[in-house]
Design an enzyme around this catalytic site. Structure first.
Site, mmCIF file in Angstrom:
data_model
loop_
_atom_site.group_PDB
_atom_site.id
_atom_site.type_symbol
_atom_site.label_atom_id
_atom_site.label_comp_id
_atom_site.label_asym_id
_atom_site.label_seq_id
_atom_site.Cartn_x
_atom_site.Cartn_y
_atom_site.Cartn_z
ATOM 1 N N THR A 1 0.840 -1.198 0.000
ATOM 2 C CA THR A 1 0.000 0.000 0.000
ATOM 3 C C THR A 1 0.874 1.246 0.000
ATOM 4 O OG1 THR A 1 -1.759 -1.152 1.185
ATOM 5 C CG2 THR A 1 -1.792 1.262 1.253
ATOM 6 N N GLU B 1 -3.259 -3.013 13.605
ATOM 7 C CA GLU B 1 -3.747 -3.074 12.228
ATOM 8 C C GLU B 1 -5.070 -3.838 12.157
ATOM 9 O OE1 GLU B 1 -1.936 -4.150 7.816
ATOM 10 O OE2 GLU B 1 -1.229 -5.252 9.563
#
Length: 412
Positions: free
Chosen positions: A180, A273
Site C-alpha cells: 500500500t 492493524e
C-alpha cells in the site's frame, strides 16, 4: 462504553460534512485513478488540525528523548497523537471515511499506523528526527514492506529479500508486493533477512528493518496495480537491486535492536492493524444499511414498498445486528485504550475475522436487496462490496486469524 461520546459525535458530524463536500463528489475520479488520494488526505489533516496535533505530539516525544527519558510510550488516541480521552476520535474518522472511500483510509493507515510506529519504536533519536516530522503530518507518504510474491501469510519463513554486509554498509536485494502506497511512497520501511553466508536455515535467519527513501539507486517502485476494490488506494511492487544502505538506515543502528528481531517489530503492529479493520468494517456496514433502508422505502413492487416484504425486512434486520456487534467490539477497543489496556493479538484477530466477514456479508446482501441496480456502479453498494472483500485479506487473511484465535485459546 455503550455509546459514542458527545465529542465523538461532534467529530463524526464534522467529518461527515467534509466527506460530503470534499470526497463524495470525487469518488469516480478516485476510483478510476484520475485523482490521487494524497491531496485530499492532506486537506483533511489541515481542516481538522490533525497535522498540527500530530506534530505537537511528536515534538513532545522527541523532547523527552533528548532529555534522556527512555520511556515515551503511552496509550493515546491512536495514530493521530491524541490522549486517552480522545481514543474514539480516530476510529470515528476511519469509519466515516470508509463509508465512501476505503482506499483513502488504507493510504492513511499504512503511513501513520505502520510506518510511523515502526520508526518510532525501533529507531534512534537521530532516525526519528530524520524521518518522522514529514511522515506524521502526511507531508511525506510512508509505506511498510513485508509481503513478498511467494510468502503471503508465511511472511517471515518465506521471505527472500536479503541483505549482506559490505564493510559498514549493507547491500539489499529482493522484491516486495501488495505494498500500500508503494508506487508513491517517499519513505519505506523494509524488512529483509541477514545473509551471513554461513549456510544457516534461510527460514530462521535474523530479520532486520531498514528505512529507504524514494529515488535511491537500485530502488524501483512499480506503477499501481489494478485491483478488485479499494481503487483509491495505490498498491504496487518494490524492487531492490544492490541497494546500498548505510548503518544509519538500519533502525536502531544495530543488528541487536533493543526492541527485538524484526519479527517482533512486525508482530507488535499486527494487533493495531487488525483492530483498525473493525472501524473500517463499521463504516461499510453503516453505509450499506443507510442505502438499503432508503432503497427499501422508495422501491416498489406489486404496489408495495419492498420494505414491507418480510424477506427484505430480514436482510435489514440482519444488517442492523451486524452493525451493533461490530460497533460494540469497537467500543471495547476504545474503552481499553482509555484505561491504558492493550488488546491481545488473539482478541484483535477475533475482531478482525468477525468484522471483516460481517462487512462482506452485509455488502453482498445490500447488492441482493438492490437487485439489478445493486450491480451497477452508480448505486455504490457495488463499490462497498468490492471494498469490503479486501478486509478479509487485508492485515492477514481470515484463515490466519482463526489460527491466532485458536492458539490463544489452547495456550491457556
Amino acid at each position: 462504553m455503550l455509546e459514542w461520546s458527545d465529542v465523538d459525535i461532534a467529530v463524526r458530524d464534522a467529518v461527515r460534512d467534509f466527506v460530503d463536500k470534499e470526497i463524495r463528489p470525487h469518488v469516480d475520479d478516485l476510483e478510476s485513478g484520475e485523482m490521487a488520494p494524497y491531496p485530499i488526505i492532506r486537506k483533511l489533516f489541515s481542516t481538522f488540525g490533525i497535522d498540527v496535533m500530530a506534530k505537537e505530539s511528536l515534538e513532545r516525544r522527541l523532547a523527552k528523548l533528548r532529555s534522556g527519558e527512555t520511556s515515551t510510550s503511552s496509550s493515546s488516541g491512536g495514530m493521530f497523537g491524541g490522549g486517552r480521552d480522545q481514543a474514539g476520535m480516530g476510529f470515528v474518522l476511519v469509519s466515516e471515511l470508509c463509508r465512501v472511500s476505503m482506499g483513502v483510509v488504507t493510504g492513511i493507515g499504512v503511513s501513520l499506523g505502520l510506518t510511523v510506529p515502526t520508526i518510532a519504536s525501533r529507531g534512534t533519536l537521530a532516525q526519528q528526527e530524520r524521518w518522522l516530522p514529514g511522515l506524521v503530518t502526511y507531508e511525506k507518504i510512508g509505506a511498510w514492506a513485508i509481503t513478498e510474491p511467494d510468502a503471503g501469510s508465511d511472511a517471515f519463513g518465506g521471505m527472500k529479500s536479503y541483505v549482506v554486509r559490505d564493510g559498514d554498509d549493507y547491500i539489499l536485494n529482493g522484491q516486495k508486493t501488495f505494498i500500500t502506497n508503494g508506487p508513491d511512497a517517499d519513505v519505506v520501511v523494509v524488512y529483509a533477512k541477514l545473509d551471513e553466508g554461513d549456510g544457516a536455515d534461510k527460514r530462521n535467519r535474523k530479520v532486520l528493518t531498514f528505512v529507504l527513501d524514494r529515488g535511491m539507486e537500485g530502488f524501483e517502485q512499480s506503477k499501481p496495480f489494478r485491483k478488485m476494490g479499494i481503487h483509491s488506494s495505490r498498491t504496487g511492487e518494490l524492487f531492490f537491486h544492490n541497494v546500498r544502505l548505510g548503518r544509519d538506515r538500519l533502525l536502531g543502528e544495530t543488528e541487536d535492536n533493543k526492541s527485538g528481531d524484526g519479527r517482533d517489530s512486525a508482530k507488535s503492529n499486527f494487533s493495531s492493524e487488525r483492530i483498525g479493520v473493525a472501524a473500517m468494517a463499521l463504516g461499510v456496514i453503516e453505509e450499506c444499511l443507510r442505502l438499503s433502508v432508503a432503497y427499501a422505502k422508495e422501491r416498489t413492487l406489486w404496489g408495495k414498498e419492498i420494505g414491507q416484504f418480510q424477506l427484505i425486512q430480514l436482510k435489514l434486520a440482519t444488517m442492523e445486528v451486524a452493525r451493533m456487534n461490530v460497533r460494540n467490539m469497537l467500543f471495547r477497543v476504545i474503552e481499553a485504550a482509555q484505561n491504558g489496556v492493550s488488546i491481545s493479538l488473539p482478541e484483535a484477530s477475533a475482531m478482525k475475522w468477525y468484522c471483516s466477514q460481517a462487512a462482506t456479508d452485509v455488502a453482498m446482501e445490500a447488492i441482493q436487496l438492490f437487485g439489478g441496480n445493486g450491480y451497477m456502479t452508480e448505486y455504490r453498494v457495488e463499490q462497498l462490496a468490492r471494498d469490503a472483500k479486501s478486509l478479509m485479506i487485508y492485515a492477514g487473511s481470515n484463515e490466519v486469524q482463526i489460527t491466532h484465535v485458536a492458539r490463544g485459546l489452547l495456550s491457556d
